[in-house]
Design an enzyme around this catalytic site. Sequence first.
Site, PDB file in Angstrom:
ATOM      1  N   GLY A 111       0.795  -1.218   0.000  1.00  0.00           N
ATOM      2  CA  GLY A 111       0.000   0.000   0.000  1.00  0.00           C
ATOM      3  C   GLY A 111       0.827   1.267   0.000  1.00  0.00           C
ATOM      4  N   ARG A 114       3.707   6.247   1.865  1.00  0.00           N
ATOM      5  CA  ARG A 114       4.018   7.676   1.966  1.00  0.00           C
ATOM      6  C   ARG A 114       3.415   8.430   0.791  1.00  0.00           C
ATOM      7  NH1 ARG A 114      10.534   7.811   1.105  1.00  0.00           N
ATOM      8  NH2 ARG A 114      10.762   5.821   0.065  1.00  0.00           N
ATOM      9  N   ASP A 146       8.695   6.632   8.112  1.00  0.00           N
ATOM     10  CA  ASP A 146       8.200   7.948   8.519  1.00  0.00           C
ATOM     11  C   ASP A 146       7.220   8.546   7.519  1.00  0.00           C
ATOM     12  OD1 ASP A 146       9.804   8.961   6.414  1.00  0.00           O
ATOM     13  OD2 ASP A 146      11.454   9.455   7.769  1.00  0.00           O
ATOM     14  N   GLY A 147       7.126   7.961   6.328  1.00  0.00           N
ATOM     15  CA  GLY A 147       6.151   8.438   5.352  1.00  0.00           C
ATOM     16  C   GLY A 147       6.592   9.623   4.521  1.00  0.00           C
ATOM     17  N   ARG A 197       2.466  13.500  -8.695  1.00  0.00           N
ATOM     18  CA  ARG A 197       2.594  12.600  -9.842  1.00  0.00           C
ATOM     19  C   ARG A 197       1.248  12.465 -10.551  1.00  0.00           C
ATOM     20  NH1 ARG A 197       5.292   6.993  -8.551  1.00  0.00           N
ATOM     21  NH2 ARG A 197       3.349   6.557  -7.436  1.00  0.00           N
ATOM     22  N   ARG A 204      -2.170  -1.504 -10.214  1.00  0.00           N
ATOM     23  CA  ARG A 204      -0.965  -2.304 -10.375  1.00  0.00           C
ATOM     24  C   ARG A 204      -1.337  -3.785 -10.372  1.00  0.00           C
ATOM     25  NH1 ARG A 204       2.737   1.335  -7.247  1.00  0.00           N
ATOM     26  NH2 ARG A 204       1.442   3.045  -6.496  1.00  0.00           N
ATOM     27  N   ASP A 276       4.134  -4.766  -7.558  1.00  0.00           N
ATOM     28  CA  ASP A 276       3.456  -3.517  -7.188  1.00  0.00           C
ATOM     29  C   ASP A 276       3.974  -2.341  -7.999  1.00  0.00           C
ATOM     30  OD1 ASP A 276       5.727  -4.227  -5.399  1.00  0.00           O
ATOM     31  OD2 ASP A 276       5.482  -2.182  -4.675  1.00  0.00           O
ATOM     32  N   ASP A 286       7.521   4.340 -10.748  1.00  0.00           N
ATOM     33  CA  ASP A 286       8.498   4.192  -9.666  1.00  0.00           C
ATOM     34  C   ASP A 286       9.933   4.210 -10.190  1.00  0.00           C
ATOM     35  OD1 ASP A 286      10.000   3.686  -7.395  1.00  0.00           O
ATOM     36  OD2 ASP A 286       8.467   2.409  -6.522  1.00  0.00           O
TER      37      ASP A 286
END
Length: 514
Positions: A111, A114, A146-147, A197, A204, A276, A286
């Site tokens: 999931g 971040r 920490d995201g 983005r 996915r 993913d 990515d």
Amino acid sequence: MRGGPCGGYPRRMTAIPDSTVGTNTAVAGLESTFADELGALTVPWQGAHAPDPTLLVLNEQLAASLRLDVQTLRSEDGVGVLSGSTAPAGAKPVAMAYAGHQFGGYAPLLGDGRALLLGELTSSDGQRVDLHLKGSGPTPFSRGGDGFAVIGPMLREYLVSEAMYALGIPTTRALSVVATGQNVHRYGAEPGAVLARVAASHLRVGTFEYAVRQGEVLQPLADYAIARHYPELTELPPGRDGNRYLSFFEAVVEAQASLVAKWMLTGFVHGVMNTDNTTISGETIDYGPCAFLDAFDPAAVFSSIDHGGRYAFGNQPVVLKWNLARLAETLLTLFDSTPDDAITAVSAVLATFDERYDGHYAAGMAAKLGLAGELVDRALVDDLLTLLEEHGADWTGTFRALADELRGHSTPLDGLVPREHIGPWLERWRGDLTKHGRGAAETADAMDCVNPLYIPRNHQLDAALRAATDGRLAPFEKLLEVVTHPFDRRDEWSDYTTPAPPSFSKSFQTFCGT
């Protein structure tokens, strides 16, 4: 990747904040069909507050195509949205759930660790696209991370995705990068940043891997994906004879076979081809540990975590087919009434991947060699690749040098492969060129239209990102200008055609920072 390292399992947060309705109208027209129709695959969430957001780069051309006002995006309200601090009016931001196979190992819940899906916009050409924030803070899927994200990796994705777009390779795109004004601890304290983005969607293979274990959501997800990406299939029967869903799988196989062929023709090494990171739309997504070849090497690996070379340059088509097999497994219950029939049907489609890939690669290589419209001799291609590998020749530079060879300029090619070694191959190539009756100058010009002169060279991108992290954006801005005009020769850009020095390439590694 999301939420810390490139693997591992997520943990659930104990509290989920309310998805409040904001009054910020800087990004108008957002819809939320994914969240509304497939809520079981989302968690409503809000971005973290950015203490001092500063817009570093804005893609004005992309903004205009999304019918967004550039000046408004540059305003305090606009930067608030692009940093994740403020939700746009009417938006329903969500973190998306998905699973995935990472380096071959299955992770049942990954999931957006971040990232947030703000919603969907309709572009000026009528296409529905996602607006997605990356680095916007922790979510229920952060897995202890920490995201957040830092400037270098966010600018990296911005530049490389826009370079890929300019090269004609299907890709997600970058709308902006905003510095948050807050340091993030990675390799020491680094300035934080958020990337906005834009993608055809963020569906996915991993989305389907998650959905198949959630009961009733699989078929609605498949229907949503079809309506969004392959609407021509919506009229096919949805019944268990599998017509619609088998055709959907075939469409994804075709899209991904075409995509990975383009990667191979360009010398692009994705670096983290987990399921993913394999899109249903056929877009590249990515750009964390990606790189581009300098010297041609099928075994090239740049990612610091790919210790076994699973995602090496030459392995990419095989890995992509493996990922598609994982997608096929999730769809089996939608195909036919018996498991055996379903497996037979989907296996037959998957078996077409090699032929599809070979066809796309052969057509692309024919164009690169000036043989467009002709059947390229496989032995001619294989022998060229052998020469390039043996001599460590620059992949991008070789094809431009071949065009120069046709113009009577032999120096560029002589600097890549000794004449006594490539001479016999050149004679065979020229013999094939004579078959289509096009003049040498015309052929060379056609080659220059498909063979880039400028790519994001690893050493140049690395230097630009280091400078940006130190607060100097000028090298990044210049490199961005160059790589978004990959075919346009300019004398003042000659330095950008130079491969990395061997000392750099020997130790260069990429990291899963996005």
